[in-house]
Design an enzyme around this catalytic site. Structure first.
Site, PDB file in Angstrom:
ATOM      1  N   ASP A   1       0.777  -1.244  -0.083  1.00  7.85           N
ATOM      2  CA  ASP A   1      -0.033   0.049  -0.014  1.00  7.85           C
ATOM      3  C   ASP A   1       0.750   1.172  -0.106  1.00  7.85           C
ATOM      4  OD1 ASP A   1      -2.817   1.445   0.487  1.00  7.85           O
ATOM      5  OD2 ASP A   1      -3.136  -0.537   1.363  1.00  7.85           O
TER       6      ASP A   1
ATOM      7  N   ASP B   1      -2.992   4.521  -2.403  1.00  9.94           N
ATOM      8  CA  ASP B   1      -4.096   5.106  -1.401  1.00  9.94           C
ATOM      9  C   ASP B   1      -4.476   6.643  -1.914  1.00  9.94           C
ATOM     10  OD1 ASP B   1      -5.624   4.898   1.175  1.00  9.94           O
ATOM     11  OD2 ASP B   1      -4.528   6.384   1.888  1.00  9.94           O
TER      12      ASP B   1
ATOM     13  N   GLU C   1      -6.829   4.281  -5.689  1.00 12.13           N
ATOM     14  CA  GLU C   1      -7.974   4.226  -4.994  1.00 12.13           C
ATOM     15  C   GLU C   1      -8.436   5.630  -5.551  1.00 12.13           C
ATOM     16  OE1 GLU C   1      -9.874   4.334  -0.330  1.00 12.13           O
ATOM     17  OE2 GLU C   1      -8.120   5.290  -0.912  1.00 12.13           O
TER      18      GLU C   1
ATOM     19  N   HIS D   1     -11.015  -3.377   3.054  1.00 12.47           N
ATOM     20  CA  HIS D   1     -11.062  -3.025   4.697  1.00 12.47           C
ATOM     21  C   HIS D   1     -11.728  -2.001   5.046  1.00 12.47           C
ATOM     22  CE1 HIS D   1      -8.161  -0.320   2.606  1.00 12.47           C
ATOM     23  NE2 HIS D   1      -8.082   0.217   3.970  1.00 12.47           N
ATOM     24  N   ASP D   2     -12.293  -1.150   4.083  1.00 11.85           N
ATOM     25  CA  ASP D   2     -13.066   0.101   4.264  1.00 11.85           C
ATOM     26  C   ASP D   2     -14.642  -0.099   4.193  1.00 11.85           C
ATOM     27  OD1 ASP D   2     -10.743   1.628   4.837  1.00 11.85           O
ATOM     28  OD2 ASP D   2     -10.596   2.432   2.991  1.00 11.85           O
TER      29      ASP D   2
HETATM   30  O1  TEU Z   1      -9.438   5.563   2.306  1.00 16.21           O
HETATM   31  C1  TEU Z   1      -9.604   6.627   1.543  1.00 16.21           C
HETATM   32  C2  TEU Z   1     -10.956   7.193   1.439  1.00 16.21           C
HETATM   33  O2  TEU Z   1     -11.216   8.305   1.413  1.00 16.21           O
HETATM   34  C3  TEU Z   1     -12.385   6.256   1.571  1.00 16.21           C
HETATM   35  O3  TEU Z   1     -12.554   5.594   0.560  1.00 16.21           O
HETATM   36  C4  TEU Z   1     -12.511   5.524   2.805  1.00 16.21           C
HETATM   37  O4  TEU Z   1     -13.287   4.507   2.559  1.00 16.21           O
HETATM   38  C5  TEU Z   1     -13.114   6.411   3.899  1.00 16.21           C
HETATM   39  O5  TEU Z   1     -13.503   5.550   4.939  1.00 16.21           O
HETATM   40  C6  TEU Z   1     -14.308   7.096   3.052  1.00 16.21           C
HETATM   41  O6  TEU Z   1     -15.234   7.789   4.377  1.00 16.21           O
HETATM   42  C7  TEU Z   1      -8.050   5.125   2.506  1.00 16.21           C
HETATM   43  C8  TEU Z   1      -7.818   4.050   3.090  1.00 16.21           C
HETATM   44  O7  TEU Z   1      -8.271   3.005   2.408  1.00 16.21           O
HETATM   45  C9  TEU Z   1      -8.540   4.056   4.430  1.00 16.21           C
HETATM   46  O8  TEU Z   1      -8.376   2.918   5.362  1.00 16.21           O
HETATM   47  C10 TEU Z   1      -7.674   5.152   5.150  1.00 16.21           C
HETATM   48  O9  TEU Z   1      -8.420   5.610   6.438  1.00 16.21           O
HETATM   49  C11 TEU Z   1      -7.675   6.467   4.435  1.00 16.21           C
HETATM   50  O10 TEU Z   1      -7.349   6.294   2.996  1.00 16.21           O
HETATM   51  C12 TEU Z   1      -6.902   7.558   4.822  1.00 16.21           C
HETATM   52  O11 TEU Z   1      -5.548   7.038   4.632  1.00 16.21           O
END
Ligand code: TEU
Length: 642
Positions: free
Chosen positions: A110, A217, A275, A352-353
């Protein structure tokens, strides 16, 4: 390296290796704990590489395992070149690279470079004084003052995790910008020295060690609107306002990514998957993934995975019910947007989100429906065009945490931010609806420990000292006591005795067995499933999801009374717990016509093999609860389908 695809049925094409690869995301804290400290780790992952290999995984994507204060589970990095001690060491990463490569698999890491941790030495320097050479590596702004002379942030932007995007630094009397938590200051990509250091320090360092690329990310957030205007007021009475247009897909984003590509990704032949949140239009996504624009191999676009989610910057966790037709229309948009272009796309329904797919899109109300719907989700995913990404536990149908669990089981900074905000509002209804939304959508669900087996209290994620034979020792020195009391960092799901990898491992008819079989089938019929064009059928039907995949190549189907024609597959899936007629003419959908129904062949279904045989003999049978089937317009040997 690019490989030549030779399909057994004659289809040949030159495509980059990563298009047909199966990627699998590992969230290190929750995958496998090798040293019983309650946290998963890299040696634990290494011990399960054979499991992944046997599943059919080609590439492991390892979520952040770098040194971090873990305010956002490693997405807040304080040292890009060191491994968080609970996860292991640099040499463990080397062993992991070798473990993957020696099995013909690859490893990507990542890349989190929109922001660092506030404990990163770069930020510590930056905040030390206004004249520090790294001051301009982050985004600092003087305060504003309101009409009553009160100090207010430079803009009214709202951050992801609730609250403003600015934090006041009393030492230098300025605010710094953070799109996420206050402990995650944004790097200033406008600064060329900062960009150079990002390339060499965070990317080339790892590529030189042998990794194969990055999941990147927040890839569309590096370029901000540098005039820093206020966002329009869309939520009256709130001090902060949604402002993604101020920092998402900003004016220089494509320059930055082209530069990253030229400097690092292309020279190191690294695969990249960015992402891409807040980018709902195909025309916005194309420039990122068009091969000729030299930016990214592919991206994660979020329209489908966000279904049911409220406004990200106000009521993210207010759940909105959506009909099947909405899901289908998103899939159709994103399956077809690359057709006729040089772009490429991804297929995924977990990460994971987000909450677990079977809990959000399937039916977990009974064990039987859980199993059926988990398999239909598998069938759906493996028959879609693009590079397939699986998330750990998806292959065994892991579910959301039980809705009887309270807020204490939620550990995520975002979940807590939204919950606390609801409580602070004093509005009981808001607290209730936030809790309900968290129960479906929270990031915590996917972070529960992987359920390896049904033994002990911890599902094989870590050893359970209380369940071992030797419970008789009376030595109570501090360390031993601590070790004996160690438990997983997140609670193990209550259902691990029935849903776990061990019970599914040797059962071809299990969810895991089904994923294994279908991942093989996906590659065997790559021209249809990985590369084929997509056409949605019966878009308005709220029970049945049906589409035709058509081979990109002209292939002779072996049908003598017709001209050479394209191979086609019809996927039909019942997304309900009741039986439903298929609602369309299968022969017609496959282009076989009414007179030629004999050309329709049943390829595979989600019910057990004996049941599938019945379908094969009685093609038009209605779809049983959560049943999915694939029909094709060409001859298939039975063993091809198994
Ligand atoms: O996520 C970025 C992000 O903005 C989203 O898509 C995320 O799902 C967020 O919860 C939206 O409300 C990335 C990572 O995947 C996430 O785990 C991190 O918390 C975030 O970046 C910050 O680095």
């Amino acid at each position: 390296m690019d490989t030549l695809h030779r399909h057994p049925n004659g289809w040949i094409g030159k495509e980059p290796w990563w298009k047909s690869a199966v990627f699998y995301q590992v969230y290190p804290a929750s995958f496998k704990d090798s040293n019983n400290d309650g946290w998963g780790d890299i040696p634990g992952l290494i011990s399960k590489i054979d499991y992944l290999h046997q599943l059919g995984v080609d590439v492991v994507w390892l979520s952040p395992m770098f040194e971090s204060p873990q305010k956002d589970m490693g997405y807040d990095i304080s040292n890009y070149q060191a491994v968080y001690p609970r996860y292991g060491t640099l040499s463990d990463v080397d062993t992991l690279i070798h473990a993957c490569h020696s099995r013909g698999m690859k490893l990507i890491l990542d890349l989190v470079v929109n922001h660092t941790s506030s404990l990163h030495p770069w930020f510590l320097e930056s905040r030390s004084s206004k004249t520090n050479p790294k001051r301009n590596w982050y985004i600092w702004k003087p305060p504003r003052f309101d009409s009553s002379g009160l100090r207010i942030p430079p803009t009214n932007w709202r951050s992801y995790f609730a609250g403003p995007t600015w934090t006041w630094d009393p030492h230098t009397q300025e605010y710094y910008l953070h799109l996420y938590d206050t402990s995650q200051p944004d790097l200033n990509w406008e600064n060329p020295a900062c960009r150079e250091e990002i390339y060499s320090h965070t990317m080339i360092f790892w590529l030189s060690r042998g990794i194969d690329g990055f999941r990147i990310d927040t890839v569309n957030k590096y370029s901000k609107n540098t005039a820093f205007p206020d966002a329009p007021i869309t939520i009256p009475d709130s001090p902060t306002q949604p402002a993604p247009e101020m920092w998402c897909n900003g004016p220089r984003i494509h320059d930055f990514l082209r530069e990253m590509n030229t400097r690092v990704l292309t020279p190191y032949r690294a695969v990249s998957v960015g992402e891409l949140s807040n980018t709902p239009l195909p025309s916005q996504v194309l420039p990122y993934v068009s091969a000729s624009s030299n930016q990214l191999s592919m991206v994660f676009e979020f329209s489908t995975i966000r279904l049911g989610t409220g406004n990200l910057f106000s009521g993210k966790y207010t759940y909105h019910h959506f009909p099947l037709s909405t899901l289908k229309s998103h899939i159709s948009t994103w399956q077809t947007f690359i057709e006729g272009t040089d772009a490429w796309h991804t297929v995924f329904i977990e990460n994971h989100d987000n909450g677990r797919a079977v809990s959000r899109f399937g039916d977990t109300s009974t064990p039987h429906l859980w199993e059926l719907s988990a398999k239909t989700i598998a069938l759906w995913q493996v028959t879609l065009t693009g590079t397939l990404f699986l998330y750990q536990g998806q292959e065994i149908g892991m579910t959301n945490m039980p809705n009887t669990w309270g807020i204490d089981e939620y550990k995520d900074v975002e979940s807590k931010g939204f919950y606390d905000e609801a409580v602070a509002s004093g509005d009981e209804e808001k607290v209730k609806s936030t809790m309900h939304g968290l129960g479906i959508l929270a990031r915590d669900h996917s972070r529960l420990p992987f359920q390896w087996d049904g033994e002990g209290r911890f599902a094989g994620f870590m050893e359970d000292s209380l369940s071992s034979d030797d419970n008789s020792t009376s030595i109570e020195d501090g360390n031993l006591k601590e070790e004996r009391e160690a438990k997983p960092w997140m609670r193990v799901h209550d259902d691990y005795k029935t849903i776990n990898a061990k019970t599914q491992m040797d059962d071809d008819e299990s969810v895991l067995g089904y994923y294994k079989k279908m991942l093989k089938l996906r590659k065997e019929f790559a021209d249809l499933f990985i590369f084929g064009s997509f056409r949605l059928l019966i878009p308005g039907d709220e029970n049945i999801f049906a589409y035709v995949k058509e081979s990109v190549e002209d292939t002779n189907t072996g049908v003598t009374n017709r001209q050479a024609e394209k191979r086609r597959a019809l996927v039909v899936m019942n997304f309900t717990r009741e039986e439903h007629g298929i609602g369309l003419d299968i022969g017609e959908a496959l282009g076989c016509g009414h007179d030629n129904r004999s050309e329709v062949r049943f390829l595979v279904g989600t019910y057990g093999d004996a049941e599938n045989l019945k379908v094969a003999n009685g093609l038009m049978m209605p779809l049983r609860p959560w049943e999915g089937r694939v029909y094709v317009n060409f001859g298939v040997q039975l063993d091809q389908a198994n």
